[in-house]
Write a protein that holds these residues in place. Structure first.
Motif, PDB file in Angstrom:
ATOM      1  N   ALA A 222       3.449 -16.018  42.082  1.00 40.20           N
ATOM      2  CA  ALA A 222       3.702 -15.956  40.680  1.00 40.20           C
ATOM      3  C   ALA A 222       2.476 -15.723  39.824  1.00 40.20           C
ATOM      4  O   ALA A 222       2.678 -14.938  38.970  1.00 40.20           O
ATOM      5  N   VAL A 223       1.347 -16.078  40.077  1.00 40.91           N
ATOM      6  CA  VAL A 223       0.188 -16.032  39.460  1.00 40.91           C
ATOM      7  C   VAL A 223      -0.247 -14.395  39.464  1.00 40.91           C
ATOM      8  O   VAL A 223      -0.539 -13.678  38.427  1.00 40.91           O
TER       9      VAL A 223
ATOM     10  N   SER B 165       1.625 -12.067  40.272  1.00 38.13           N
ATOM     11  CA  SER B 165       2.738 -11.047  39.493  1.00 38.13           C
ATOM     12  C   SER B 165       2.576 -11.043  38.046  1.00 38.13           C
ATOM     13  O   SER B 165       2.610 -10.042  37.348  1.00 38.13           O
ATOM     14  N   GLU B 166       2.202 -12.403  37.598  1.00 38.73           N
ATOM     15  CA  GLU B 166       2.119 -12.458  35.980  1.00 38.73           C
ATOM     16  C   GLU B 166       0.750 -11.809  35.446  1.00 38.73           C
ATOM     17  O   GLU B 166       0.999 -11.271  34.316  1.00 38.73           O
ATOM     18  N   PHE B 167      -0.376 -12.166  36.137  1.00 37.54           N
ATOM     19  CA  PHE B 167      -1.716 -11.665  35.674  1.00 37.54           C
ATOM     20  C   PHE B 167      -2.174 -10.324  36.195  1.00 37.54           C
ATOM     21  O   PHE B 167      -3.206  -9.765  35.708  1.00 37.54           O
ATOM     22  N   HIS B 168      -1.400  -9.813  37.363  1.00 40.50           N
ATOM     23  CA  HIS B 168      -2.131  -8.605  37.833  1.00 40.50           C
ATOM     24  C   HIS B 168      -3.400  -8.457  37.945  1.00 40.50           C
ATOM     25  O   HIS B 168      -4.346  -7.576  37.327  1.00 40.50           O
TER      26      HIS B 168
ATOM     27  N   ARG C   1      -2.046 -24.256  34.230  1.00 40.51           N
ATOM     28  CA  ARG C   1      -0.765 -24.637  34.845  1.00 40.51           C
ATOM     29  C   ARG C   1      -0.963 -25.400  36.288  1.00 40.51           C
ATOM     30  O   ARG C   1      -2.317 -25.333  36.590  1.00 40.51           O
TER      31      ARG C   1
END
Lengths: 90, 471
Positions: free
Chosen positions: B288-289, B291-294, B453
């Motif tokens: 998730a990290v 894919s969110e922050f690339h 998070r």
């Protein structure tokens, strides 16, 4: 009895290699001072020897190939006579 | 436009030229005779072929308006495509050393029919772009005398590629042990001393170490050892081709010896401290990290077999993955090569990172000098407790160093002292770590980072944190 012989048999396997090692060691001369030792001299020596062997093999192969080509040429000449193949007339 | 150039001091050995960096760009100043030769070589078929395949560093003449004046006036300037992260043989597992050796032989062999040869053969001529070796020292190419049947770099190739592999197989050790102490690889005499009698008398030990050792004194006594030797050009080419084939065979044999698995190389296969659900939760948090922050550039500390490095590389990140376990890094390099993943795996112990070595301690910069502010995401999964307990590094120190490496994010796993693996490391010294609670950890993080998070891993004493570096 068998257990006593086994180590001896194991050791005798290494005798030819050991003798080869001794022979080659005897060929070596005095060790040079480490600070002036050339780390590449032994490998250079081996490379020169290998190059010599490979060069000889190449020449032997060339002579063999020339001989084979000449023989093939003779066989071809016998099979295909000079002047080429002609259809025999009846 | 004039740019201030800083000399890369590791490039001073070749009188034909030297390397400069200017910001993110890499230049090489080349003296006139060497420049003419370099231009000829770059126009040759093997250079074009290897450059197109990415195996030879892309080189071009820069726009003269960008050229600076801080090199001798008569020198010519070329620019090389930058390799993102420089690495050195002290950080390569044997698989990477062998790959650099194969590339060197490929270049030497394919240049042969076009009248070129390599004048040296050392791993320092090679860098890695991801898992792929790239030959960077273009001044190593010179014109070949067609009648010469010897390769001047033969002994160096043996010392810097074959003998290190041979010695490693006789007695596996970290590449740093060898390369931090010796710039020029392993001398045949040193290899000979480290081999058993059976290895000394069988190939490849016999030809690589024993014969050169036995004949060294005799060879040195011969003044004619290095005199030029001429032979028929056809014989010379055949001899060199056969010799390259022999070296390739030996390199292949030495690099495919059966590998023993190490303690860490089976870590993910044999792990008992995560259930399948726990591992899936950890993986989904990391995914998730990513894919969110690339992240563009990621450093994976304690990468092990590189499961999370692979996840990041598949998401488009360029990854440097470090671990102190040579076998684990070797396995990761093999996988990254096969799958063409942008992962550069290196054998680096984060608690004892590669120091700067060489002349003036500047020829090869330290790992930290190369890594500082080089990554927008740093991953520290299941490693902090090893640093705290086995290496006795304080938590504040670990976090301060992480803050120097990342420009943005740190993804870190906190393992509480009650965790079974932590307890195994502690071996009864529990009192020393009693203060390490989650709130203590978070307070320490807050000095350099903001907590974005956190996710406790269910039914364990482990928590994942995503931190952002405070500016």
């Amino acid at each position: 009895m068998q257990s006593n012989c086994a180590p001896l048999m194991l050791k005798t396997r290494y005798i030819p290699s050991f003798m080869l090692g001794l022979l080659l060691l005897s060929l070596a001369g005095e060790q040079p001072l480490k600070a002036y030792a050339d780390p590449g001299s032994g490998a250079m020596f081996v490379q020169i020897a290998l190059a010599g062997i490979i060069g000889c093999l190449f020449r032997v192969r060339s002579v063999f190939n020339r001989f084979r080509r000449r023989k093939q040429g003779q066989e071809t000449a016998e099979f295909f006579p000079k002047g080429g193949l002609t259809r025999s007339s009846k | 436009m004039s740019t201030a150039l800083a000399p890369l001091e590791r490039s001073f050995r070749d009188p034909g030229g030297f390397v400069f960096s200017s910001g993110a760009r890499i230049f090489r100043a080349v003296e006139p005779a060497a420049f003419e030769l370099l231009q000829d070589f770059l126009a040759s078929p093997p250079a074009r072929e290897f450059t197109a395949a990415g195996q030879l560093v892309t080189t071009f003449v820069p726009d003269s308006s960008e050229v600076v004046s801080e090199f001798p006036a008569n020198y010519h300037l070329v620019e090389h495509q930058r390799i993102e992260f420089s690495s050195f043989p002290a950080e390569w597992p044997i698989e990477m050393l062998a790959a650099a050796g194969f590339l060197t032989l490929d270049l030497a062999e394919k240049s042969l029919p076009h009248g070129w040869r390599l004048k040296d053969a050392t791993p320092y001529n090679v860098l890695f772009r991801g898992p792929a070796p790239v030959f960077v020292d273009l001044l190593s190419f010179e014109r070949r005398d067609a009648q010469d049947s010897l390769w001047p770099a033969y002994a160096q190739f043996v010392r810097t590629f074959l003998l290190p592999l041979l010695v490693h197989h006789a007695s596996p050790s970290s590449p740093a042990l060898l390369w931090l102490a010796h710039r020029d690889g392993v001398h045949p005499e040193e290899a000979y001393r480290s081999l058993s009698w059976s290895r000394r008398l069988t190939t490849p030990g016999l030809t690589l170490a024993s014969f050169p050792t036995w004949f060294a004194a005799r060879a040195e006594a011969q003044a004619s050892l290095y005199r030029p030797r001429s032979t028929d050009p056809e014989v010379a080419a055949f001899t060199l081709r056969t010799m390259f084939r022999g070296l390739r065979r030996q390199l292949g044999r030495l690099s495919s010896y059966p590998r023993k698995s190490s303690h860490w190389s089976n870590y993910l296969d044999t792990q008992t401290h995560y259930s399948a659900e726990q591992f899936a939760a950890k993986e989904s948090f990391v995914a998730a990290v990513l894919s969110e922050f690339h992240p563009r550039r990621m450093l994976d500390i304690g990468a092990n077999t590189g499961h999370f490095s692979e996840l990041a590389a598949r998401g488009g990140a360029s990854v440097v993955a470090i671990d102190s376990d040579t076998a684990a890094v070797g396995r990761l390099w093999l996988r990254a090569s096969e799958k063409k993943l942008d992962i550069l795996p290196l054998v680096v112990d984060f608690c004892r990172p590669t120091p700067a070595v060489g002349w003036r301690n500047r020829e090869s910069p330290s790992f930290l000098d190369r890594a500082r502010s080089g990554f927008d995401l740093v991953l520290m999964l299941a490693v902090v407790h090893h640093m705290l307990v086995s290496e006795r590094v304080p938590l504040d120190e670990i976090l301060a160093l992480a803050a120097e490496l990342t420009t943005d994010l740190l993804l870190i796993e906190f393992v509480e002292p009650g965790d079974p693996m932590f307890r195994r490391l502690v071996r009864g010294r529990d009192a020393l770590y009693a203060h390490l609670t989650a709130s203590y950890f978070e307070a320490a993080c807050a000095r350099s980072f903001q907590i974005l998070r956190k996710q406790p891993i269910a039914q364990s004493r482990r928590t994942l944190y995503l931190l952002r570096r405070k500016s």
